[in-house]
Every structure is written in structure tokens, then in C-alpha cells.
Design a protein around this motif. Structure first.
Motif, PDB file in Angstrom:
ATOM      1  N   ALA A 711     -16.487  -3.313 -14.755  1.00  0.00           N
ATOM      2  CA  ALA A 711     -15.497  -2.682 -15.637  1.00  0.00           C
ATOM      3  C   ALA A 711     -15.464  -1.168 -15.477  1.00  0.00           C
ATOM      4  CB  ALA A 711     -15.795  -3.054 -17.093  1.00  0.00           C
ATOM      5  N   TRP A 712     -16.586  -0.555 -15.134  1.00  0.00           N
ATOM      6  CA  TRP A 712     -16.617   0.907 -14.987  1.00  0.00           C
ATOM      7  C   TRP A 712     -15.731   1.376 -13.836  1.00  0.00           C
ATOM      8  CZ3 TRP A 712     -19.419   4.518 -11.615  1.00  0.00           C
ATOM      9  CH2 TRP A 712     -19.380   5.833 -12.092  1.00  0.00           C
ATOM     10  N   PHE A 713     -15.546   0.499 -12.830  1.00  0.00           N
ATOM     11  CA  PHE A 713     -14.705   0.836 -11.673  1.00  0.00           C
ATOM     12  C   PHE A 713     -13.262   0.328 -11.834  1.00  0.00           C
ATOM     13  CE2 PHE A 713     -18.821   1.100  -9.251  1.00  0.00           C
ATOM     14  CZ  PHE A 713     -18.658   2.392  -8.784  1.00  0.00           C
ATOM     15  N   LYS A 714     -12.890  -0.061 -13.044  1.00  0.00           N
ATOM     16  CA  LYS A 714     -11.580  -0.685 -13.273  1.00  0.00           C
ATOM     17  C   LYS A 714     -10.421   0.147 -12.730  1.00  0.00           C
ATOM     18  CE  LYS A 714      -8.780  -2.735 -16.973  1.00  0.00           C
ATOM     19  NZ  LYS A 714      -8.665  -2.915 -18.443  1.00  0.00           N
ATOM     20  N   ASP A 715     -10.484   1.464 -12.895  1.00  0.00           N
ATOM     21  CA  ASP A 715      -9.383   2.338 -12.483  1.00  0.00           C
ATOM     22  C   ASP A 715      -9.669   3.051 -11.154  1.00  0.00           C
ATOM     23  OD1 ASP A 715     -11.469   3.800 -13.455  1.00  0.00           O
ATOM     24  OD2 ASP A 715     -10.266   5.177 -14.675  1.00  0.00           O
ATOM     25  N   PHE A 716     -10.607   2.520 -10.364  1.00  0.00           N
ATOM     26  CA  PHE A 716     -11.000   3.183  -9.111  1.00  0.00           C
ATOM     27  C   PHE A 716     -10.394   2.458  -7.906  1.00  0.00           C
ATOM     28  CE2 PHE A 716     -13.924   4.184  -5.612  1.00  0.00           C
ATOM     29  CZ  PHE A 716     -13.914   5.570  -5.689  1.00  0.00           C
ATOM     30  N   ASP A 717      -9.914   3.209  -6.914  1.00  0.00           N
ATOM     31  CA  ASP A 717      -9.249   2.642  -5.732  1.00  0.00           C
ATOM     32  C   ASP A 717     -10.209   2.611  -4.544  1.00  0.00           C
ATOM     33  OD1 ASP A 717      -7.586   1.995  -3.570  1.00  0.00           O
ATOM     34  OD2 ASP A 717      -5.844   2.939  -4.524  1.00  0.00           O
ATOM     35  N   TRP A 718     -10.830   1.473  -4.332  1.00  0.00           N
ATOM     36  CA  TRP A 718     -11.798   1.307  -3.245  1.00  0.00           C
ATOM     37  C   TRP A 718     -11.117   1.393  -1.875  1.00  0.00           C
ATOM     38  CZ3 TRP A 718     -17.040   1.084  -3.845  1.00  0.00           C
ATOM     39  CH2 TRP A 718     -17.511   0.895  -5.146  1.00  0.00           C
ATOM     40  N   GLU A 719      -9.890   0.875  -1.787  1.00  0.00           N
ATOM     41  CA  GLU A 719      -9.177   0.883  -0.508  1.00  0.00           C
ATOM     42  C   GLU A 719      -8.942   2.315  -0.033  1.00  0.00           C
ATOM     43  OE1 GLU A 719      -8.285  -1.775   1.298  1.00  0.00           O
ATOM     44  OE2 GLU A 719      -9.280  -3.083  -0.149  1.00  0.00           O
ATOM     45  N   LYS A 720      -8.483   3.180  -0.943  1.00  0.00           N
ATOM     46  CA  LYS A 720      -8.223   4.578  -0.571  1.00  0.00           C
ATOM     47  C   LYS A 720      -9.508   5.316  -0.235  1.00  0.00           C
ATOM     48  CE  LYS A 720      -3.772   5.485  -2.781  1.00  0.00           C
ATOM     49  NZ  LYS A 720      -3.038   6.321  -3.769  1.00  0.00           N
ATOM     50  N   LEU A 721     -10.604   4.933  -0.894  1.00  0.00           N
ATOM     51  CA  LEU A 721     -11.881   5.567  -0.580  1.00  0.00           C
ATOM     52  C   LEU A 721     -12.289   5.264   0.853  1.00  0.00           C
ATOM     53  CD1 LEU A 721     -14.471   7.114  -1.409  1.00  0.00           C
ATOM     54  CD2 LEU A 721     -15.431   4.904  -2.110  1.00  0.00           C
ATOM     55  N   LEU A 722     -12.163   4.013   1.263  1.00  0.00           N
ATOM     56  CA  LEU A 722     -12.577   3.597   2.601  1.00  0.00           C
ATOM     57  C   LEU A 722     -11.833   4.342   3.700  1.00  0.00           C
ATOM     58  CD1 LEU A 722     -13.101  -0.236   2.154  1.00  0.00           C
ATOM     59  CD2 LEU A 722     -14.774   1.360   3.088  1.00  0.00           C
ATOM     60  N   VAL A 723     -10.570   4.669   3.448  1.00  0.00           N
ATOM     61  CA  VAL A 723      -9.792   5.393   4.464  1.00  0.00           C
ATOM     62  C   VAL A 723      -9.751   6.894   4.159  1.00  0.00           C
ATOM     63  CG1 VAL A 723      -8.408   3.425   5.175  1.00  0.00           C
ATOM     64  CG2 VAL A 723      -7.638   4.801   3.247  1.00  0.00           C
ATOM     65  N   LYS A 724     -10.594   7.320   3.229  1.00  0.00           N
ATOM     66  CA  LYS A 724     -10.757   8.729   2.861  1.00  0.00           C
ATOM     67  C   LYS A 724      -9.458   9.389   2.405  1.00  0.00           C
ATOM     68  CE  LYS A 724     -14.867   9.439   5.705  1.00  0.00           C
ATOM     69  NZ  LYS A 724     -15.571  10.283   6.678  1.00  0.00           N
ATOM     70  N   GLN A 725      -8.718   8.675   1.536  1.00  0.00           N
ATOM     71  CA  GLN A 725      -7.471   9.216   1.005  1.00  0.00           C
ATOM     72  C   GLN A 725      -7.609   9.662  -0.455  1.00  0.00           C
ATOM     73  OE1 GLN A 725      -4.435   6.272   1.662  1.00  0.00           O
ATOM     74  NE2 GLN A 725      -4.333   6.675   3.871  1.00  0.00           N
ATOM     75  N   LEU A 726      -8.825   9.599  -0.995  1.00  0.00           N
ATOM     76  CA  LEU A 726      -9.047  10.067  -2.359  1.00  0.00           C
ATOM     77  C   LEU A 726      -9.376  11.563  -2.353  1.00  0.00           C
ATOM     78  CD1 LEU A 726     -11.189   7.221  -3.986  1.00  0.00           C
ATOM     79  CD2 LEU A 726      -8.760   7.663  -4.288  1.00  0.00           C
ATOM     80  N   LYS A 727      -9.059  12.221  -3.455  1.00  0.00           N
ATOM     81  CA  LYS A 727      -9.364  13.642  -3.582  1.00  0.00           C
ATOM     82  C   LYS A 727     -10.841  13.813  -3.917  1.00  0.00           C
ATOM     83  CE  LYS A 727      -8.088  17.872  -6.020  1.00  0.00           C
ATOM     84  NZ  LYS A 727      -7.276  18.475  -7.099  1.00  0.00           N
ATOM     85  N   ALA A 728     -11.529  14.638  -3.154  1.00  0.00           N
ATOM     86  CA  ALA A 728     -12.949  14.874  -3.374  1.00  0.00           C
ATOM     87  C   ALA A 728     -13.147  15.834  -4.543  1.00  0.00           C
ATOM     88  CB  ALA A 728     -13.584  15.443  -2.116  1.00  0.00           C
ATOM     89  N   PRO A 729     -14.219  15.632  -5.339  1.00  0.00           N
ATOM     90  CA  PRO A 729     -14.489  16.530  -6.478  1.00  0.00           C
ATOM     91  C   PRO A 729     -14.796  17.961  -6.052  1.00  0.00           C
ATOM     92  CG  PRO A 729     -15.753  14.492  -6.667  1.00  0.00           C
ATOM     93  CD  PRO A 729     -15.163  14.510  -5.300  1.00  0.00           C
ATOM     94  N   LEU A 730     -15.361  18.112  -4.836  1.00  0.00           N
ATOM     95  CA  LEU A 730     -15.806  19.435  -4.406  1.00  0.00           C
ATOM     96  C   LEU A 730     -15.740  19.544  -2.892  1.00  0.00           C
ATOM     97  CD1 LEU A 730     -17.325  22.147  -5.195  1.00  0.00           C
ATOM     98  CD2 LEU A 730     -19.415  20.927  -4.571  1.00  0.00           C
ATOM     99  N   LEU A 731     -15.181  20.653  -2.410  1.00  0.00           N
ATOM    100  CA  LEU A 731     -15.232  20.977  -0.985  1.00  0.00           C
ATOM    101  C   LEU A 731     -16.262  22.077  -0.802  1.00  0.00           C
ATOM    102  CD1 LEU A 731     -11.438  21.048  -0.022  1.00  0.00           C
ATOM    103  CD2 LEU A 731     -13.068  19.188   0.275  1.00  0.00           C
ATOM    104  N   PRO A 732     -17.236  21.879   0.089  1.00  0.00           N
ATOM    105  CA  PRO A 732     -18.253  22.914   0.292  1.00  0.00           C
ATOM    106  C   PRO A 732     -17.607  24.250   0.674  1.00  0.00           C
ATOM    107  CG  PRO A 732     -18.889  20.884   1.374  1.00  0.00           C
ATOM    108  CD  PRO A 732     -17.485  20.693   0.913  1.00  0.00           C
TER     109      PRO A 732
END
Length: 780
Positions: A711-732
Motif C-alpha cells: 500500500a505504501w507504493f500505491k501511487d508509485f510508478d515502477w515502470e517509469k523508474l526502471l526506464v529512469k523517467q522519474l524525477k530524482a529528488p536530488l542532482l549532485p
């Protein structure tokens, strides 16, 4: 803080002396004023080559004494008051007590001296002992006291002296004997439990890992002659396997109608179906009848709510892995395919496939065979008419009818729809082959490069065993990281097998969130690992820049950690053993890379998926690692849970302010999880508590798909993560990465990595390769 920091610490608490530790209470701080620790948690214990001989540091006089029943009871009572033994059963403690030696101390003799090495734990049977710290008396030990238990975990300098003030008699056990005894006890129990599981048909369709998990939670119970185990009409909630003795099956009139012997089982329906009641009464008909019990709630926590569905999915997975068409597809593709599976029950003589039906369904026979019109048989566990699904055949309709002669279950997947949405197996494999061909060509180019062609650019970091350099080859644009280990350290710490294992694991890695390894080098002084260069920063530093992580930030990082673990555990049978933010990099795009495979262990081609070496970083260690009862993949999930807690709550769940391993271990084993007042996300709490369940087998919840569906991942997009299309929280920050101009400037100097290492290590003790090194360094 060097990597041996934790080994150099010891605890006065193991001698019964209270040590007050002031702790900052996060509960009193609002998130805005969150202050994270700045010191890194370095690894506590690294694997070393065992000599097989115990080195005893303590001083005592061995005595001969045959253990009586009262002695065993006395020892067990003392064991139970020490956290090292807290997770062991009475039977296990009894076996351990038999491994102890008896010894004597004269008045004025010191059995333990402050600053000496540690190898043994003692229980004082008679006499009195003074505990002195810096020659100052701190506590008096009397009969029944146990002391020195930290020695059973690893060798750390003693923090106190223990001196006899009158003649003393003690029971003792050294670390080597303790580790071997516990391992023998636990392996024997695990093997016996697995043997009994193998004899039960219901468990035949579980994977090796699932069987190991079930075997790990079986509870041993004893019944006296005539004692009822289950009553007719009661709610069925447990399954039983008879280990010793005999059970009788009784009807409602009290008549015995059958006998159950060792290896027989009963109560299987309790695991399969809801709201089942007992149809018969079963009693022990022999004295000391022993059974292994498995509760329905426990197997559901381990395998998931629908146990039968799990078994059917296992059969589907095996069918895909043994098929010509699907066997070369990746596990993630197969899992996606199985998400759309439907289980259908067919009556005897029903048609599973009818001649003329449209082709496009993937049909897997689960627990029943099928025959065609000519009585040719397709066996259960196989894919029916798999050839019709191939692209090249372009079949449109079935040319035969297939029938099941008896009642059974069949799995059906709409492969046509799946192919339209995801692509056919052949096209995906073709794409993978092209990518692999390109990657292989690049890797061959790198493997052909001699070590002398590596040009030094920058020093990235230093560790206990060597350093890491940023470098590149003269005629290649790609940047690399080169890590080296000195032969002097290999010899000093006996880590020959350790670095062989690290290379073997690195060579297997092919995952977007795990460090890429290219090749190794060696010379007379060092062993070198050439890997991809990850421009960025440690996750440890990133979460300090961010502060308290939002739900999305925590999901983003935790999800990648789970994908890393899923890959290691399911694809390569590897347990990592030291998950923590210090071992994960955040790259220049903000995504994670797992680094440092130095603690990883492979279970491939091994009978057991458990290991007994205490290794890792104390704050992130799972309870089963500390207890020495054996651990496997689930220990990594505990560590991921610790990291997730750290992301959301700011501190660590156990031992946040403690540096003393004794304090940390005690908290991990004994304390429940608590949260700061600002932690209000209930689904996050349930997820953390699943990952950090004290029962290791419960943490996975059946499969990684189950974890990812929490349930904690209910609103999370695993597919976009795998292809690195999610926005990262921090860029070094760009200051963390060398610019092309900086690289070009350094390149003009033309300093080779070899020359730079020689310059950096000038004056250090060096050990050159010897003939016996060929026994271990031929892999490099």
C-alpha cells in the motif's frame, strides 16, 4: 573514522556494568530542525579466512567435570539472561551447554585482562570475581553471572579486568566452539525440517527458497500419550508433520480408524482454504510424540494470502523457464506476463483448446495432463501448443482439439494482448541481443587495453585496504574508476577468498542500479578492479543535503534498493550483507548505484541458502546475523528497512547515538521499533515493520512483486523508474564532477595510474607476489 572502528570498540556492559548513554530525542524535534548524524557507520566485521584453530586469550585452569542435569539447568538459566542466546530454544541451549568446558581460578588470578583480545564467554558457578576498569573496582560478580559474551560475536579488546577474590569455578565456551556448535545445531534442524517438507506432496511445487522459508518457521511440539492435537469440529488453523511417535485418527464415536506414523502429515486443507473445520480428532497414541506445526497465518505471511495461487504461479514460472520460446526472457518479463494469468478449473473430459479456436492464448497445464484427438499426451507443467505463439509461424487458428481426461486446473494468459502492449518475446530478445552485441564490443575493447595505458585524473577516495582513482585510457573517451587492494593487506588480513569472491560477484552484475565491472589487473604489489565511474555522491551525503525525505523521495530511493536486492537475490542467488547509505552512490542523474561487493556471498550451487558469518555494519545488521543462528536473503531486507526508517525519521531505529556494538546489538534484538512524533504515515510504518520483522521469513511477504505492491507504493510508478523517467529528488552538485576542461588539463600531464599509486604509497610497507600467491591470484 577507519573501517576497523567497530572492531576496536568493546563494552563494559558485557561485564554487567551499566553505561549511561545520553541520546538526542528526535521525538522532541520538529522536522524543520532535524539534525542527522555526520559520522559514517563503517563496517564492523569483514570476512577473513578461518584457520580452524581457536586462539584463547583468557587465563584459567581447565578442570574435568561430568555435566549433571542440574548443571545443564543452571547453564541454560544463565544463557536466557543474555541477549546473544535470547532467540534460541531450550533444546538448542541444551545442546550448546554440552559444548562448554569447566575451569578454575585461584584467588588473585585474572581470567580476563583489560586491553587483551577476547575469545570466550564464562558463567561463574562458585566464588566471587571483581570487575575492574583502569584498576578501579566497578562490580562484583557472584554465582550465576555470565560475562564476556561479546567475545562470542568477534574479537574485540576487553574493556575490563576480571579478577578472582576467592577460589572460583566456571563454565566457559570459546567463540570458535560457539560458532561451530550453533551452526551445527541450526544446519541439522534446517536439514531435518527440509527433509520432512520434501516428504509432503503439498510443498513439492514450492521453490527452494520458499521451502527454506517455510522450514525456518516450523515449530516443534511434543504431546503425551492420549493428548489431543486437533479436535473434530474445531477451526482448522495449522498443518502438522509427525516427526517421532504415532498419532491416531478418531471418528466422532471415539473409535480409532487410522494410524499416522513419522513423515505422515495432516491438516493440509487448513493451508489451502478459508474457514475449514477439522473432520476428525487426532491424538498422540505414543509417549513423547513430536510434531512440526505450521500455522496458516504464518504461511500466509511468508508466501502470501493465496497459497494455492503461489503454487500455481511457481508451476507457470517453471513452465516458462523450460520452454523454447520463453526460457531466454528475463525474470521481469516473465513476471509481467504472469500478472495477467487466470486460473481455470476444468471438469473431466472438458476441452481446453478446440480445433478452429483463434490462436493467441498462452495455456499452461498446472495439475493435469491433456490429450489431442490422436491421444498424444501433453504433460502437466508444460505449455500447450507453444509453437502457435511464435511470430514466424503466424498461426491464426488451432488445428487440434485438446482435452483433459480428469478434473484439473489450467493457467491461461492472453498473450496476444500482451504482445501488442509489451512486444513479442522474439522482438524483445532481438533488441536485447543487439544491445548486448554493442556492449560486448565495447567491453572487448576495454579488456584489450594494457594497464600502462591508464592515465590518472583524480583520487576519488581511500579505504583500509587501498584507494580508488578516476582514470581513462589514452585512446578512449570513457572515464573509469580503478580500485586497488595491496598484497600486503591481502596477506595481513587473510582476505584472499574474499577478493576472489568480490570479483566473481562483480562479473555477474548487469543492472542499471548496480556498479558495472569491466576487468581486473594485477602486478607484484597490488590487485586492481576497473569499474564504471559514477559521477556523483554517496547516498549518505545526499540525504543530509535533502534533510527529512518526503514520501516520494523515500519511495524513489527505497524502490531502487528493492530492485537491487531483487536482482541479487532472484537472478544470482547472492546476499549482499552490508546495505547502508554509505555503500550506495547517487549518480549525476540522481539515480542510485550499489557499489562495493566485498561482503556479498553467493548461494549458487549450494545446498543451503543460509550462512553463519557475522559480517556487516552493526546499526544495519538483522537480529539473525547477530544471534549466529544463520541468515540468508531476508537479512538484506532488514537493512533496507533500517535505511527507509532513516530516510523518513532522520535517525536510525536502533542505537542511533551508540557506538558500542554491545549496546547496538542489544537494542536490535530486544527493543521494538518506535517512531518520532512527526512520523504519521501509517502505510510507511506497516511497510517498515514488515521489512524489519524479527521473523526473517515474513519480510518478503511471498515475493518481490508483493513487496512492490504494498500500500505504501500505491501511487508509485515502477515502470517509469526502471526506464529512469522519474524525477530524482536530488542532482549532485557540479562541484562533485570533473569538467571536460579539468580532465583535459590533467591529461596533459600524462601521469599513469601506476606512477601515481607509487607516489602515493611511497614509504609504505610493501609485500611482493610470491609463488604461493598463484593459488589465489590466478583469477585476476
Amino acid at each position: 573514522m577507519d573501517q576497523n572502528h567497530w572492531i576496536q570498540k568493546s563494552s563494559v556492559q558485557e561485564f554487567g556494568i551499566d553505561k549511561s548513554v545520553q541520546q538526542q530525542q528526535l521525538q522532541g524535534q520538529p522536522p524543520a530542525s532535524l539534525i542527522r548524524r555526520v559520522s559514517k557507520r563503517n563496517i564492523g566485521i569483514r570476512p577473513t579466512q578461518e584457520s580452524g584453530v581457536a586462539q584463547i586469550f583468557e587465563t584459567f585452569h581447565p578442570e574435568q567435570k561430568t555435566q549433571s542435569l542440574d548443571d545443564i539447568k543452571f547453564i541454560i538459566k544463565c544463557f536466557q539472561s543474555h541477549f546473544v542466546f535470547s532467540s534460541m530454544t531450550d533444546t538448542q541451549l541444551t545442546q550448546l551447554a554440552h559444548s562448554m568446558f569447566y575451569c578454575k581460578l585461584q584467588v588473585g588470578e585474572s581470567i580476563i585482562k583489560q586491553g587483551d583480545g577476547a575469545s570466550s564467554f564464562f558463567i561463574l558457578e562458585k566464588g566471587k570475581i571483581n570487575v575492574l576498569v583502569d584498576n578501579v573496582p566497578r562490580k562484583e560478580l557472584t554465582s550465576g553471572f555470565g560475562f564476556g559474551e561479546l567475545a562470542l560475536l568477534y574479537n574485540a579488546p576487553r574493556s575490563a579486568t576480571c579478577m578472582a577474590v576467592e577460589e572460583c569455578f566456571l563454565w566457559g565456551i570459546d567463540r570458535h566452539t560457539f560458532r561451530k556448535s550453533v551452526e551445527t545445531i541450526m544446519r541439522s534442524e534446517q536439514e531435518k525440517n527440509r527433509k520432512y517438507l520434501e516428504s509432503v506432496k503439498f510443498f513439492n511445487q514450492l521453490t527452494r527458497e520458499q521451502k527454506d522459508a517455510v522450514a525456518g518457521v516450523l515449530i516443534s511440539q511434543k504431546f503425551n500419550q492420549g493428548e489431543v492435537i486437533v479436535n473434530e469440529g474445531d477451526q482448522a488453523s495449522s498443518f502438522y508433520i509427525i516427526v517421532e511417535g504415532q498419532c491416531g485418527v478418531f471418528n466422532k464415536d471415539g473409535q480409532q480408524i487410522a494410524v499416522l506414523n513419522p513423515s505422515d502429515s495432516f491438516g493440509e486443507s487448513a493451508l489451502k482454504h478459508e474457514n475449514q473445520v477439522r473432520m476428525m480428532t487426532i491424538k498422540a497414541v505414543q509417549k513423547d510424540t513430536k510434531v512440526l506445526a505450521l500455522g496458516k497465518d504464518m504461511i500466509q505471511q511468508i508466501l502470501g494470502d493465496q497459497v494455492q495461487s503461489i503454487i500455481y504461479k511457481n508451476i507457470c514460472k517453471w513452465a516458462l523457464n523450460s520452454s523454447k520460446l520463453f526460457s531466454k526472457t528475463q525474470s521481469t518479463y516473465q513476471d509481467k506476463l504472469l500478472e495477467g494469468v487466470q486460473i481455470k478449473k476444468f471438469a473431466a473430459n472438458s476441452k481446453v483448446i478446440t480445433k478452429g479456436d483463434k490462436v493467441g492464448q498462452l495455456v499452461i497445464l498446472l495439475d493435469v495432463d491433456a490429450v489431442d484427438e490422436n491421444k498424444a499426451k501433453a504433460l502437466k507443467g508444460s505449455i500447450l501448443v507453444e509453437d502457435t505463439l511464435q511470430d514466424k509461424l503466424q498461426c491464426t487458428s488451432h488445428v487440434k482439439t485438446y482435452t483433459v481426461e480428469v478434473e484439473g486446473h489450467v493457467a491461461i494468459i492472453d498473450y496476444e494482448s500482451f504482445r501488442n502492449a509489451q512486444g513479442s518475446v522474439e522482438k524483445i530478445q532481438q533488441g536485447k541481443a543487439q544491445q548486448s552485441e554493442k556492449a560486448n564490443a565495447f567491453e572487448e575493447q576495454i579488456k584489450s587495453q594494457p594497464f600502462k595505458n591508464l592515465i590518472y585524473l583524480n583520487k576519488l577516495g581511500s579505504g583500509q585496504f587501498g584507494s580508488v582513482y578516476l582514470c581513462k585510457f589514452k585512446d578512449l573517451e570513457t572515464l573509469f574508476a580503478l580500485k586497488y587492494v595491496t598484497r600486503a593487506h591481502v596477506q595481513q588480513f587473510g582476505i584472499q577468498k574474499h577478493i576472489q569472491q568480490e570479483k566473481a560477484v562483480l562479473e555477474l552484475m548487469d543492472h542499471p542500479f548496480i556498479l558495472k565491472f569491466y576487468r581486473s589487473y594485477k602486478d607484484n604489489e597490488n590487485i586492481y578492479f576497473l569499474t564504471e565511474y559514477i559521477p556523483g555522491m554517496e547516498l549518505f551525503d545526499a540525504i543530509r543535503v535533502i534533510g527529512l525525505l518526503s514520501k516520494y523521495d523515500a519511495q524513489f530511493y527505497a524502490a531502487q534498493m528493492l530492485l537491487q536486492m531483487e536482482y541479487l537475490h532472484t537472478q544470482h542467488s547472492i546476499v549482499y550483507r552490508d546495505i547502508k547509505p554509505e555503500n550506495i552512490m547517487v549518480d549525476d542523474k540522481g539515480f542510485l548505484k550499489l557499489i562495493d561487493m566485498g561482503t556479498a556471498k553467493s548461494f549458487k550451487n549450494q545446498q543451503s541458502t543460509k550462512t553463519f558469518t557475522i559480517i556487516g555494519t552493526p546499526h544495519y545488521m538483522a537480529p539473525e546475523v547477530i544471534s549466529g543462528k544463520g541468515y540468508g536473503y531476508f537479512a538484506d531486507l532488514w537493512s533496507v528497512g533500517v535505511c527507509l526508517y532513516e530516510f523518513i525519521c532522520g535517525g536510525l531505529p536502533f542505537g542511533e547515538e551508540a557506538e558500542d556494538p554491545f549496546e547496538i546489538y542489544k537494542e536490535i534484538i530486544k527493543k521494538p521499533i518506535s517512531y518520532p512524533h512527526f512520523m504519521s504515515d501509517k502505510s510507511a510504518k506497516t511497510f517498515i515493520e514488515q521489512l524489519m520483522n524479527k521473523i526473517p521469513e515474513v519480510r518478503l511477504g511471498g515475493s518481490y512483486n508483493t513487496l512492490k505492491s504494498h500500500a505504501w507504493f500505491k501511487d508509485f510508478d515502477w515502470e517509469k523508474l526502471l526506464v529512469k523517467q522519474l524525477k530524482a529528488p536530488l542532482l549532485p552538485g557540479k562541484d562533485k564532477i570533473m569538467t571536460p576542461a579539468q580532465i583535459q588539463s590533467v591529461l596533459q600531464r600524462g601521469i599513469s595510474v601506476h606512477d601515481q599509486i607509487q607516489k602515493d604509497t611511497q614509504g609504505q610497507k610493501k609485500v611482493l607476489a610470491s609463488a604461493k600467491d598463484a593459488e589465489w591470484d590466478s583469477a585476476f
